[in-house]
Design a protein around this motif. Sequence first.
Motif, mmCIF file in Angstrom:
data_model
loop_
_atom_site.group_PDB
_atom_site.id
_atom_site.type_symbol
_atom_site.label_atom_id
_atom_site.label_comp_id
_atom_site.label_asym_id
_atom_site.label_seq_id
_atom_site.Cartn_x
_atom_site.Cartn_y
_atom_site.Cartn_z
ATOM 1 N N SER A 198 0.822 -1.217 0.000
ATOM 2 C CA SER A 198 0.000 0.000 0.000
ATOM 3 C C SER A 198 0.852 1.262 0.000
ATOM 4 N N ILE B 270 -7.581 0.909 -4.270
ATOM 5 C CA ILE B 270 -7.586 -0.457 -3.737
ATOM 6 C C ILE B 270 -7.113 -1.474 -4.768
ATOM 7 N N HIS C 291 -3.365 -1.508 -4.778
ATOM 8 C CA HIS C 291 -2.845 -2.138 -3.562
ATOM 9 C C HIS C 291 -2.881 -3.656 -3.682
#
Length: 140
Positions: free
Chosen positions: A87, A94, A97
Amino acid sequence: MGGLAFGYFFVFLNIMRFLTNMGNDLFTTSFTAEKYFGFLLDMTLPFGIAFELPLVMMLLTTIGLVNPFQIVKLRKYLYFILVIIASMISPPEILSHISVAIPLILLFEISILLSKIVFKRKQRRVSVAAMGVDSEQVTY
């Protein structure tokens, strides 16, 4: 080389696309060579280093500093650390990540597998040496 290629083709290009499209209507994007290549190194170099994890684990196992069976017991904590690292080095979304965390976790699992192989070979060599047999005569 694989880590650098992954960092460039998958992460860097996606980050550049994200950053250039973020303010497309608000301002004009311009790059200097120094800033572009500095950003390129900042995005790809961590992946080049991360892809060395299997080799480092094998070396530490050979030296005797790491036991792969102890690492397996710490797996859930190390997964959490890998997700935090992913991250920090990926764009703030997202999907990025996850797409960075999955290869890091796969590299970690490959590292454990290779470390177990090295550990078992090392144990065989020690047991063969304890029996007094020349290790060159024994086939693995």
